[in-house]
Design an enzyme around this catalytic site. Structure first.
Site, PDB file in Angstrom:
ATOM      1  N   CYS A 127      75.459  50.908 -23.873  1.00 14.56           N
ATOM      2  CA  CYS A 127      75.131  50.671 -25.286  1.00 14.56           C
ATOM      3  C   CYS A 127      73.618  50.592 -25.493  1.00 14.56           C
ATOM      4  CB  CYS A 127      75.799  49.381 -25.748  1.00 14.56           C
ATOM      5  SG  CYS A 127      75.570  49.048 -27.493  1.00 14.56           S
ATOM      6  N   CYS A 149      71.623  43.261 -26.770  1.00 12.77           N
ATOM      7  CA  CYS A 149      72.238  41.928 -26.892  1.00 12.77           C
ATOM      8  C   CYS A 149      72.192  41.224 -25.526  1.00 12.77           C
ATOM      9  CB  CYS A 149      73.675  42.052 -27.375  1.00 12.77           C
ATOM     10  SG  CYS A 149      73.822  43.113 -28.826  1.00 12.77           S
ATOM     11  N   CYS A 151      75.393  40.556 -23.222  1.00 12.97           N
ATOM     12  CA  CYS A 151      76.456  41.561 -23.092  1.00 12.97           C
ATOM     13  C   CYS A 151      76.400  42.344 -21.780  1.00 12.97           C
ATOM     14  CB  CYS A 151      76.388  42.518 -24.280  1.00 12.97           C
ATOM     15  SG  CYS A 151      77.813  43.622 -24.355  1.00 12.97           S
ATOM     16  N   CYS A 210      93.077  45.005 -31.246  1.00  9.36           N
ATOM     17  CA  CYS A 210      91.649  45.099 -31.545  1.00  9.36           C
ATOM     18  C   CYS A 210      90.986  46.082 -30.580  1.00  9.36           C
ATOM     19  CB  CYS A 210      90.977  43.739 -31.365  1.00  9.36           C
ATOM     20  SG  CYS A 210      91.758  42.426 -32.293  1.00  9.36           S
ATOM     21  N   CYS A 236      92.536  46.215 -35.743  1.00  6.14           N
ATOM     22  CA  CYS A 236      91.185  45.671 -35.863  1.00  6.14           C
ATOM     23  C   CYS A 236      90.264  46.554 -35.036  1.00  6.14           C
ATOM     24  CB  CYS A 236      91.159  44.242 -35.329  1.00  6.14           C
ATOM     25  SG  CYS A 236      89.503  43.517 -35.333  1.00  6.14           S
ATOM     26  N   CYS A 263      86.384  39.926 -39.872  1.00  3.54           N
ATOM     27  CA  CYS A 263      86.447  39.024 -38.718  1.00  3.54           C
ATOM     28  C   CYS A 263      85.001  38.848 -38.250  1.00  3.54           C
ATOM     29  CB  CYS A 263      87.308  39.669 -37.625  1.00  3.54           C
ATOM     30  SG  CYS A 263      87.256  38.821 -36.042  1.00  3.54           S
ATOM     31  N   ARG A 308      89.449  31.691 -34.249  1.00  2.00           N
ATOM     32  CA  ARG A 308      89.933  32.195 -32.950  1.00  2.00           C
ATOM     33  C   ARG A 308      89.145  31.613 -31.789  1.00  2.00           C
ATOM     34  NH1 ARG A 308      89.629  37.655 -33.295  1.00  2.00           N
ATOM     35  NH2 ARG A 308      91.538  37.542 -34.499  1.00  2.00           N
TER      36      ARG A 308
END
Ligand code: SAM
Ligand code: DTB
Ligand code: SF4
Length: 334
Positions: free
Chosen positions: A68, A72, A75, A112, A143, A203, A275
């Site tokens: 990616c 972040c 991650c 998801c 999702c 979400c 969640r």
């Protein structure tokens, strides 16, 4: 009865927050209540809005892993850090549907799908749309979490039948740039607005244990609660430290602070599903039980999240049995 000292702090702490806007100061007073008072209040809000022994179960699949472009700091999938994860291409639609069908047979009601993208490329949209349509046809809620979306991409996903879009704000506006530098907090809010505008359910939540302060955690929840419409689903992740990532050694989090944050989420967003997301493998059964009491009513099931471990299904089944919890069923389609 609670002692009524008549000061404004006790009034805020015991009042019902039935209004559109909550301030950082009000939320801080609630967060800092004696633990028993906080839990009592959060559980009351929970019971008033949900069946208290029912937990929604979602299942995750990484449909495009690693490589990616974003940085972040938490991650495993960022290309900026040597996490050792092998990047893969977008998964074939039929493989995704085979996995989704297994998840449905295992009791998941929402599927998801996550992709390690800054945002989807137009050339990927046909496959993504086919995944949404296919999973919907299996009778599950859908999702996706694909990074930033334009209004056009959001509308296309809505037309395909997408029920929820996950896009976390992760932390407070103040702390955001210490965790991610390749996009801004405002970028995140813009995508959330695009998704909401398209009519998809939102979400959005964040991560605890990244070195943020208590004020940062409260601020993150205040931002979510003050959105024009609060998210229908609020994932609270506990950082899973990823070797090689910027936050590999971020340190541990006091479970009591984690439970306090869940309780505040429940009080500030009374009708949202909260969640208990990443990090359950490092949580005791007792901490999870307190989170369910404090108002958490959704989890990810299955032994893998996107790339990291989640408790085995046998372990979750045993925990649910001990706590007398049951899985939420979908309302039959009209
Ligand atoms: N690329 C998309 C995005 O960032 O929106 C979707 C996938 S991303 C992995 C989804 C969310 O998972 C992140 O926003 C973050 O809140 C959470 N997450 C990622 N890695 C994590 C970790 N190591 N521990 C806890 N939560 C994590
Ligand atoms: C969310 O808030 N948590 C999920 C989901 N949204 C996509 C992801 C958790 C990822 C945990 C780290 C991993 O599996 O790589
Ligand atoms: Fe990419 Fe999402 Fe991981 Fe950030 S959290 S590096 S955007 S996959």
């Amino acid at each position: 009865m609670l002692p009524n000292t008549g000061n404004s702090a006790s009034r805020i702490a015991s009042a019902n927050l039935q209004r559109d806007h909550v301030t950082q100061g009000e939320a801080t007073i609630i967060y800092n209540l004696p633990f028993n008072d906080l839990l009592f209040r959060a559980h009351g809000v929970h019971r008033a809005n949900f069946e208290p022994n029912t937990v929604q179960m979602s299942r995750l699949l990484s449909v495009k892993t690693g490589g990616c472009a974003e940085d972040c700091g938490y991650c495993s999938q960022s290309a900026h850090y040597p996490t050792g994860l092998k990047a893969s291409k977008l998964m074939e639609v039929k493989r995704v549907l085979a996995e989704a069908s297994k998840a449905r047979d295992g009791g998941a009601t929402r599927y998801c799908m996550g992709a390690a993208w800054r945002s989807p490329k137009d050339r990927d949209m046909d496959a993504i749309v086919a995944m949404v349509e296919g999973v919907k046809a299996l009778g599950m809620e859908t999702c996706m979490t694909l990074g930033m979306l334009t209004p056009q991409q959001s509308s296309r996903l809505k037309d395909a039948g997408l029920d929820y879009y996950n896009h976390n704000i992760d932390t407070s506006e103040r702390f955001y740039s210490e965790i991610i530098t390749t996009r801004t907090f405002a970028d995140r809010l813009e995508t959330l607005a695009n998704v909401r505008e398209a009519g998809i359910k939102v979400c959005a939540g964040g991560i605890l244990g990244m070195g943020e302060t208590t004020d940062d955690r409260i601020s993150m929840l205040v931002t979510l609660a003050n959105l024009p419409t609060p998210p229908e689903s609020v994932p609270i992740n506990m950082l899973i430290p990823i070797p090689g990532s910027k936050l590999a050694d971020a340190g541990s989090l006091d479970p009591i602070d984690f439970v306090r944050t869940v309780a505040l989420a429940r009080i500030l967003m009374p009708t949202s599903h909260v969640r208990l997301s990443a990090g359950r493998t490092d949580m005791s059964d007792e901490t999870q039980a307190l989170c369910f009491f404090a108002g958490a009513n959704s989890i990810f099931v299955g032994d893998t999240l996107l790339t990291a471990d989640n408790p085995d299904e046998d372990q979750d089944t045993a925990l649910f049995r001990r706590l007398g919890l049951k899985a939420e069923q979908l309302e039959p389609a009209e």
